[in-house]
Enzyme design. Structure first.
Site, PDB file in Angstrom:
ATOM      1  N   ARG A  42     -29.057  14.752  19.629  1.00 50.11           N
ATOM      2  CA  ARG A  42     -27.652  14.351  19.622  1.00 50.11           C
ATOM      3  C   ARG A  42     -27.056  14.521  18.242  1.00 50.11           C
ATOM      4  O   ARG A  42     -27.771  14.582  17.237  1.00 50.11           O
ATOM      5  CB  ARG A  42     -27.471  12.908  20.084  1.00 50.11           C
ATOM      6  N   GLU A  48     -21.774   5.502  12.071  1.00 49.86           N
ATOM      7  CA  GLU A  48     -23.122   5.587  11.495  1.00 49.86           C
ATOM      8  C   GLU A  48     -23.658   4.232  11.069  1.00 49.86           C
ATOM      9  O   GLU A  48     -22.966   3.454  10.422  1.00 49.86           O
ATOM     10  CB  GLU A  48     -23.085   6.526  10.281  1.00 49.86           C
ATOM     11  N   SER A 145     -34.572  14.086  16.691  1.00 49.23           N
ATOM     12  CA  SER A 145     -35.760  14.746  17.250  1.00 49.23           C
ATOM     13  C   SER A 145     -36.819  13.722  17.667  1.00 49.23           C
ATOM     14  O   SER A 145     -37.431  13.859  18.734  1.00 49.23           O
ATOM     15  CB  SER A 145     -36.351  15.732  16.239  1.00 49.23           C
ATOM     16  N   ASP A 189     -29.430   6.680  19.972  1.00 52.82           N
ATOM     17  CA  ASP A 189     -30.087   7.961  20.218  1.00 52.82           C
ATOM     18  C   ASP A 189     -30.620   8.040  21.643  1.00 52.82           C
ATOM     19  O   ASP A 189     -30.445   9.042  22.341  1.00 52.82           O
ATOM     20  CB  ASP A 189     -31.241   8.172  19.228  1.00 52.82           C
TER      21      ASP A 189
END
Length: 457
Positions: A42, A48, A145, A189
């Site tokens: 993503r 953030e 990842s 995520d």
């Protein structure tokens, strides 16, 4: 939106990557896969370091993903191999799954997903599995990842054990189980990996977890650029230090307002408790917290606790060494960034004539806050953001945890070619290492689909 991850029948002859994965699987294990599982990476467009504080974020799935080919057996073992030879093979008994958080290897992220689903479903025994994993998300790049690998493993474990779970349950379970490796993330995520849909970004809200479509403006493209500095969240204390600083700030602000601070962990929970606006929370922190770093003694004195209680109940395992805490800066970033997310969605919803300029400004302010208040940027990210803006981006910011990884830039369609040429010439080409990584480091992306199971027709 379907409740459960889709099961899609595919012709492998039309999918080169799946075909190669099938051949790799057969070469490794001498048999054919039973099914395949995909979990996307993503890019977070804005929002953030606020999901673990209880605030909404605005990511989209990208086309890069983790893909696994899987067969099931009664072997009582889980065997894993990766198509990238730099990641070593691993095998473990289904009864002997342990995760070494001091040594965050790729297969431990996979085992997080396995163990999380096992515990959620209370499975006394797991099916044995052979797995070949293939990833196209650059590692340690801030594109999720590691979380995509956890999500892929969770999906694989559900399917291999012939169970069915909703996307929301899978997302929540995979968010919790990634903490086995020591990362105290907030769930963004995993949520976008399961809840994403082709063609739309999502506003992800928590408690309860829900996703709302956010239509991005026509005529603007999002470009990802990797600064080529790697940062592994689980291998350093940077990430968890920010979690802890926000937790302490929550308790200090709650104490100042005579709220039961012991049960509050998140800045978002405190706002709900006080029934205050984000503007009022910013006013509160200006009145209560000072910009100078706090010492352990000052925190313990204000909260009326011992150093032992601070270490045991508030700090994480890898922040026990910390001596100074920047509470004002971290809380100010979180409340400001939470407001920017809502403003970003409001602009997308209302589509004013200058929507692209407004969104770009919000992205630029987000990066400045990450750089100056949250201190999660690095010189290479700041340099890359500057180059992206000079190359024609209307907004550019770090994305992901930071301290390395990627920027995301919003670029008008007519400037895309010039933008890519300029960033290539000014950031990648002058450095041999970056130049070698450019092909996988600089790319235009669009909102991709979520996690899925594939069955060969």
């Amino acid at each position: 939106m379907a409740t459960n991850p889709p099961k899609i029948k595919v012709l492998l002859s039309g999918n080169e990557r799946l075909q190669k994965l099938k051949e790799a699987f057969h070469g490794k294990y001498g048999q054919m896969p039973l099914f395949y599982a995909r979990a996307p990476g993503r890019v977070n467009l804005i929002g953030e370091h606020i999901d673990y504080c209880g605030y909404a974020v605005l990511p989209m799935a990208i086309e890069q993903n983790i893909l696994a080919a899987v067969s099931v057996s009664d072997s009582q073992t889980i065997q894993m191999t990766n198509t990238d030879a730099k990641y070593k093979d691993f095998a473990v008994s289904v009864d002997g799954i342990t995760i070494d958080r001091e040594n965050p290897q790729w297969y431990y992220y996979f085992l997080c997903g396995v163990r999380g689903i096992q515990e959620h479903l209370s499975l006394s025994s797991l099916a044995g599995m052979c797995c070949v994993v293939d990833g196209t998300i650059p590692a340690s790049s801030g594109l999720s990842s590691s979380s995509a690998l956890v999500c892929c493993a969770g999906l694989v474990t559900m399917e291999a054990n012939q169970k069915s779970l909703s996307k929301v349950t899978l997302a929540e379970t995979c968010a919790k189980c990634e903490r086995y490796i020591g990362t105290e993330g907030g769930g963004m995520d995993q949520s976008i990996s399961f809840l994403a849909e082709e063609g739309t970004a999502k506003l992800i809200e928590f408690n309860p977890l829900r996703a709302t479509d956010v239509r991005l403006p026509d005529g603007a493209f999002f470009v990802i650029a990797n600064c080529c500095v790697e940062m592994n969240k689980a291998a350093s204390s940077h990430f968890n230090m920010r979690v802890v600083e926000c937790r302490i700030a929550t308790k200090m602000l709650a104490k100042a307002r005579d709220v039961d601070w012991r049960r509050l962990l998140k800045l978002g929970d405190l706002q709900k408790e006080l029934q205050a606006s984000l503007e009022e929370m910013l006013e509160l922190l200006e009145a209560v917290l000072h910009p100078e770093p706090y010492s352990r003694d000052e925190i313990c004195g204000t909260l009326g606790i011992s150093a032992e209680e601070l270490g045991q109940n508030i700090l994480s395992a890898n922040t026990q060494h910390a001596t100074q805490f920047k509470l004002y800066q971290r809380a100010r970033h979180v409340y400001g960034e939470a407001a920017r997310v809502l403003q970003f969605k409001a602009v997308c919803d209302s589509s004013p004539a200058n929507a692209v300029a407004q969104l770009g400004d919000l992205m630029n302010r987000s990066h400045a806050s990450c750089r100056d208040l949250y201190e999660c940027s690095c010189p290479e990210l700041d340099q890359l953001v500057d180059i992206c803006l000079q190359a024609g981006a209307v907004g550019s910011r770090l994305t992901g945890a930071g301290w390395g990884g990627c920027t995301v830039s919003m670029v008008p369609g007519e400037k895309i070619d010039y933008f890519l040429r300029t960033v290539s010439a000014r950031y990648y080409k002058p450095d041999a290492r970056r130049s070698a990584l450019e092909k996988q480091s600089l790319f235009v992306t669009k909102p991709g689909g979520g996690a899925a199971i594939f069955i060969e027709e």
